[in-house]
Design a protein around this motif. Sequence first.
Motif, short mmCIF file in Angstrom:
data_model
loop_
_atom_site.label_atom_id
_atom_site.label_comp_id
_atom_site.label_asym_id
_atom_site.label_seq_id
_atom_site.Cartn_x
_atom_site.Cartn_y
_atom_site.Cartn_z
N THR A 28 -4.92 9.74 8.64
CA THR A 28 -5.54 11.02 8.29
C THR A 28 -5.58 11.92 9.51
O THR A 28 -5.94 11.50 10.60
CB THR A 28 -6.98 10.78 7.80
OG1 THR A 28 -6.97 9.82 6.74
CG2 THR A 28 -7.60 12.08 7.31
N TYR A 76 1.45 16.25 5.16
CA TYR A 76 0.05 16.03 4.83
C TYR A 76 -0.35 16.79 3.57
O TYR A 76 0.21 17.85 3.26
CB TYR A 76 -0.87 16.49 5.97
CG TYR A 76 -0.82 15.64 7.20
CD1 TYR A 76 -1.52 14.44 7.27
CD2 TYR A 76 -0.08 16.05 8.31
CE1 TYR A 76 -1.47 13.66 8.43
CE2 TYR A 76 -0.04 15.27 9.47
CZ TYR A 76 -0.74 14.08 9.52
OH TYR A 76 -0.68 13.30 10.65
N ARG A 77 -1.33 16.26 2.86
CA ARG A 77 -1.99 16.99 1.78
C ARG A 77 -3.30 17.50 2.36
O ARG A 77 -4.12 16.73 2.84
CB ARG A 77 -2.25 16.07 0.59
CG ARG A 77 -2.85 16.78 -0.61
CD ARG A 77 -2.82 15.89 -1.85
NE ARG A 77 -3.70 14.74 -1.73
CZ ARG A 77 -4.99 14.75 -2.07
NH1 ARG A 77 -5.56 15.87 -2.51
NH2 ARG A 77 -5.72 13.66 -1.96
N VAL A 78 -3.51 18.82 2.31
CA VAL A 78 -4.63 19.44 3.00
C VAL A 78 -5.83 19.59 2.08
O VAL A 78 -5.70 20.08 0.94
CB VAL A 78 -4.22 20.82 3.56
CG1 VAL A 78 -5.36 21.43 4.37
CG2 VAL A 78 -2.97 20.70 4.42
N CYS A 79 -7.01 19.19 2.56
CA CYS A 79 -8.26 19.34 1.82
C CYS A 79 -9.35 19.85 2.77
O CYS A 79 -9.30 19.60 3.97
CB CYS A 79 -8.71 18.01 1.20
SG CYS A 79 -7.68 17.41 -0.13
N LEU A 90 -13.78 11.79 -2.01
CA LEU A 90 -12.79 11.07 -1.20
C LEU A 90 -12.66 9.64 -1.71
O LEU A 90 -13.66 8.98 -2.02
CB LEU A 90 -13.21 11.06 0.26
CG LEU A 90 -12.98 12.33 1.07
CD1 LEU A 90 -13.49 12.13 2.49
CD2 LEU A 90 -11.52 12.70 1.08
N ARG A 93 -6.79 5.73 0.08
CA ARG A 93 -5.42 6.08 -0.24
C ARG A 93 -4.53 4.85 -0.18
O ARG A 93 -4.75 3.94 0.62
CB ARG A 93 -4.87 7.11 0.77
CG ARG A 93 -5.80 8.25 1.10
CD ARG A 93 -5.96 9.21 -0.04
NE ARG A 93 -4.69 9.84 -0.38
CZ ARG A 93 -4.53 10.59 -1.48
NH1 ARG A 93 -5.52 10.76 -2.32
NH2 ARG A 93 -3.36 11.16 -1.72
N ASP A 97 0.90 6.75 -0.36
CA ASP A 97 0.44 8.11 -0.63
C ASP A 97 0.63 9.00 0.60
O ASP A 97 0.59 8.52 1.74
CB ASP A 97 -1.05 8.12 -1.01
CG ASP A 97 -1.30 7.48 -2.36
OD1 ASP A 97 -0.33 7.37 -3.14
OD2 ASP A 97 -2.45 7.11 -2.64
N LEU A 100 -3.85 12.58 4.19
CA LEU A 100 -4.60 13.84 4.13
C LEU A 100 -4.71 14.49 5.50
O LEU A 100 -4.78 13.81 6.53
CB LEU A 100 -6.02 13.58 3.63
CG LEU A 100 -6.25 13.23 2.16
CD1 LEU A 100 -7.75 13.17 1.89
CD2 LEU A 100 -5.59 14.21 1.23
N LEU A 102 -7.66 16.63 6.79
CA LEU A 102 -9.01 16.97 6.42
C LEU A 102 -9.51 18.08 7.32
O LEU A 102 -9.63 17.90 8.54
CB LEU A 102 -9.89 15.73 6.54
CG LEU A 102 -11.08 15.57 5.59
CD1 LEU A 102 -10.65 15.68 4.13
CD2 LEU A 102 -11.77 14.25 5.86
N LEU A 162 -11.18 6.67 3.49
CA LEU A 162 -9.75 6.87 3.29
C LEU A 162 -8.92 5.71 3.82
O LEU A 162 -7.85 5.41 3.27
CB LEU A 162 -9.31 8.16 4.00
CG LEU A 162 -9.85 9.46 3.39
CD1 LEU A 162 -9.61 10.62 4.36
CD2 LEU A 162 -9.17 9.76 2.06
#
Length: 212
Positions: A28, A76-79, A90, A93, A97, A100, A102, A162
């Motif tokens: 992460t 990355y997947r941004v949150c 949350l 993962r 996957d 993230l 974060l 995570l």
Amino acid sequence: MSRARCERCLRPIDHCLCALIPALDSRTRILILQHPSEANHALNTARLAALGLENAELRVGEVFEDLAHWLNRADYRVCLLFPGEGAGTLEARNADDKPLMLVVPDGTWRKARKLIHLNPILAALPRVVLTDAPPSRYRLRKAPGPDALSTLEAIVHALHTLEPESSFEALLRPFDALIDGQIRAMGEDTFRRNHSQVVDGDQPLSEEGMPG
């Protein structure tokens, strides 16, 4: 005359925390956006998080002109770690996957909301919140609710959620030393009189800890 300070942790040289700060890796990525009013605070837990994590970055400001560039990471997947309508929780993962990124606003609730307002790209991000957060160990700042966590504690709990196969507990070593040192400096009687049963109010990031 001002006391000499460590250039890394910004603590007085005779209270430097660097020997306790780990160097931990994580899948992460953590991007901390800190309001300027927090940058020189004696209890700057966000800086400890950024120093202790290899895959973390701390930026200080109110309007972040390069924010779109920082967030444009296809790997990355941004949150945004902040409560709001439609916020998800949350969850751990799978290894396959996409990890993230974060984004964590650091400041009082009012200042954190201001950061989001001044940077519309943040408001457009999907939001996530913490669940089952442990009691805060931050005993020196008043909190809006029992589920409030310091920024560092929120990041540690998020990473444990995570990446449950890893431990990020070492991030709390300088944090605990910082709090204990502040309590010793003020004296036990003063602490009990003014701060007994108090926790920090930087990041109440669970559903239950949402600000009123």
